[in-house]
Design a protein around this motif. Structure first.
Motif, PDB file in Angstrom:
ATOM      1  N   ALA A 122       8.344  -9.821  -0.338  1.00  0.00           N
ATOM      2  CA  ALA A 122       8.348 -10.525  -1.619  1.00  0.00           C
ATOM      3  C   ALA A 122       8.594 -12.010  -1.404  1.00  0.00           C
ATOM      4  CB  ALA A 122       9.418  -9.935  -2.540  1.00  0.00           C
ATOM      5  N   ILE A 123       9.440 -12.335  -0.407  1.00  0.00           N
ATOM      6  CA  ILE A 123       9.726 -13.733  -0.108  1.00  0.00           C
ATOM      7  C   ILE A 123       8.634 -14.326   0.773  1.00  0.00           C
ATOM      8  CG2 ILE A 123      11.423 -15.333   0.834  1.00  0.00           C
ATOM      9  CD1 ILE A 123      12.326 -13.758  -1.647  1.00  0.00           C
TER      10      ILE A 123
ATOM     11  N   TYR B 132       2.701 -12.119 -12.324  1.00  0.00           N
ATOM     12  CA  TYR B 132       3.565 -10.933 -12.317  1.00  0.00           C
ATOM     13  C   TYR B 132       2.857  -9.746 -12.967  1.00  0.00           C
ATOM     14  CZ  TYR B 132       7.314  -7.766 -13.693  1.00  0.00           C
ATOM     15  OH  TYR B 132       8.083  -6.648 -13.898  1.00  0.00           O
ATOM     16  N   LEU B 133       2.253  -9.976 -14.140  1.00  0.00           N
ATOM     17  CA  LEU B 133       1.540  -8.903 -14.836  1.00  0.00           C
ATOM     18  C   LEU B 133       0.352  -8.417 -14.018  1.00  0.00           C
ATOM     19  CD1 LEU B 133       1.601 -10.317 -18.483  1.00  0.00           C
ATOM     20  CD2 LEU B 133       2.990  -8.466 -17.535  1.00  0.00           C
TER      21      LEU B 133
ATOM     22  N   ASP C  65       0.810  -1.219   0.000  1.00  0.00           N
ATOM     23  CA  ASP C  65       0.000   0.000   0.000  1.00  0.00           C
ATOM     24  C   ASP C  65       0.843   1.270   0.000  1.00  0.00           C
ATOM     25  OD1 ASP C  65      -2.479   1.464   0.171  1.00  0.00           O
ATOM     26  OD2 ASP C  65      -1.995   1.843   2.276  1.00  0.00           O
ATOM     27  N   GLU C  66       1.945   1.273   0.752  1.00  0.00           N
ATOM     28  CA  GLU C  66       2.761   2.473   0.889  1.00  0.00           C
ATOM     29  C   GLU C  66       3.952   2.493  -0.073  1.00  0.00           C
ATOM     30  OE1 GLU C  66       3.916   2.818   4.946  1.00  0.00           O
ATOM     31  OE2 GLU C  66       1.865   2.881   5.702  1.00  0.00           O
ATOM     32  N   ALA C  67       4.046   1.519  -0.945  1.00  0.00           N
ATOM     33  CA  ALA C  67       5.177   1.449  -1.867  1.00  0.00           C
ATOM     34  C   ALA C  67       4.890   2.209  -3.150  1.00  0.00           C
ATOM     35  CB  ALA C  67       5.491  -0.010  -2.188  1.00  0.00           C
TER      36      ALA C  67
ATOM     37  N   LYS D 284       7.001  -3.012  -8.419  1.00  0.00           N
ATOM     38  CA  LYS D 284       7.466  -3.845  -9.532  1.00  0.00           C
ATOM     39  C   LYS D 284       8.588  -4.763  -9.077  1.00  0.00           C
ATOM     40  CE  LYS D 284       8.548  -3.502 -14.450  1.00  0.00           C
ATOM     41  NZ  LYS D 284       8.748  -2.576 -15.602  1.00  0.00           N
ATOM     42  N   ARG D 285       9.519  -4.248  -8.255  1.00  0.00           N
ATOM     43  CA  ARG D 285      10.606  -5.074  -7.744  1.00  0.00           C
ATOM     44  C   ARG D 285      10.076  -6.190  -6.854  1.00  0.00           C
ATOM     45  NH1 ARG D 285      13.209  -0.131  -6.811  1.00  0.00           N
ATOM     46  NH2 ARG D 285      12.810  -0.308  -4.565  1.00  0.00           N
ATOM     47  N   ILE D 286       9.097  -5.852  -6.003  1.00  0.00           N
ATOM     48  CA  ILE D 286       8.509  -6.847  -5.105  1.00  0.00           C
ATOM     49  C   ILE D 286       7.791  -7.935  -5.912  1.00  0.00           C
ATOM     50  CG2 ILE D 286       6.721  -7.227  -3.358  1.00  0.00           C
ATOM     51  CD1 ILE D 286       7.426  -4.478  -2.222  1.00  0.00           C
ATOM     52  N   ALA D 287       7.027  -7.520  -6.939  1.00  0.00           N
ATOM     53  CA  ALA D 287       6.310  -8.481  -7.783  1.00  0.00           C
ATOM     54  C   ALA D 287       7.292  -9.402  -8.504  1.00  0.00           C
ATOM     55  CB  ALA D 287       5.446  -7.739  -8.802  1.00  0.00           C
TER      56      ALA D 287
END
Length: 208
Positions: A112-113, A157-158, A33-35, A41-44
């Protein structure tokens, strides 16, 4: 050829139901939410790549895991089928699956992990589904399962990258309906796994 096409469609529907690329969008948005856009995109990317490596590892060395722990295919199919059925049942009851979700969330890119890659994308249900398709299969089945899972990871991812747009376009209610349908499909897949395991265990007719 017809058998491989039928197998491919079955694998695709199984992965689509268990991973829920669209219905996981609200979860991704709540976690990020705060990103900003670049961070999301990096997290995904990190989450989907990690999930891909984990599940592909089980697809490739799953049989050796069976051998190492003395597991049987009927036992796996029955236990795995119950697990998959339970995930689908929770989805039909409008609950977030306790197998796929975590209540404790770290507000950093480590999400992300965990919980995104593990257990939301590559949880026990996903691993069980993947291994179910290759425990008694040939090399072609293993390749098809791996490729289709890769496609599902790309779609996920998309979905994460364009999550804001998709949520506005589709709407929360449609996502809830899709989740119900996927839950029903998962329940059927789980029941089929259990019945197939019983047929193999007791040498009944019709086992594949």
């Amino acid at each position: 050829m017809n058998h491989l096409l039928s197998f491919s469609l079955t694998v695709f529907m199984g992965f689509f139901a268990i991973m829920n690329p669209i219905t996981n969008i609200p979860i991704f948005l709540s976690l990020t939410d705060e990103a900003d856009s670049a961070t999301r995109k990096r997290i995904a990317k990190s989450a989907t790549f990690t999930a891909l490596i984990i599940v592909l590892s089980f697809i490739i060395i799953g049989k050796y895991i069976f051998m190492a722990f003395g597991l049987t295919i009927p036992g796996f199919k029955i236990a795995g089928g119950i697990l998959v059925f339970y995930v689908g049942f929770e989805m039909l009851q409008s609950k977030k699956s306790t197998i796929h979700h975590s209540d404790k969330i770290a507000i950093d890119e480590g999400m992300a992990i965990s919980p995104l890659a593990i257990p939301i994308l590559a949880g026990p249900g996903t691993i069980v589904t993947a291994m179910n398709y290759v425990t008694q299969s040939n090399v072609w089945h293993m390749v098809i399962t791996s490729v289709i899972f890769g496609v599902m990871i790309l779609l996920t991812y998309l979905a994460f990258v364009y999550s804001d747009y998709i949520l506005r376009l589709v709407g929360h209610k449609i996502i809830v309906v899709m989740s119900k349908i996927m839950g029903l499909i998962l329940g059927i897949i789980g029941a089929n796994m259990v019945t197939e395991g019983i047929r193999i265990a007791f040498h009944l007719g019709g086992a594949s």
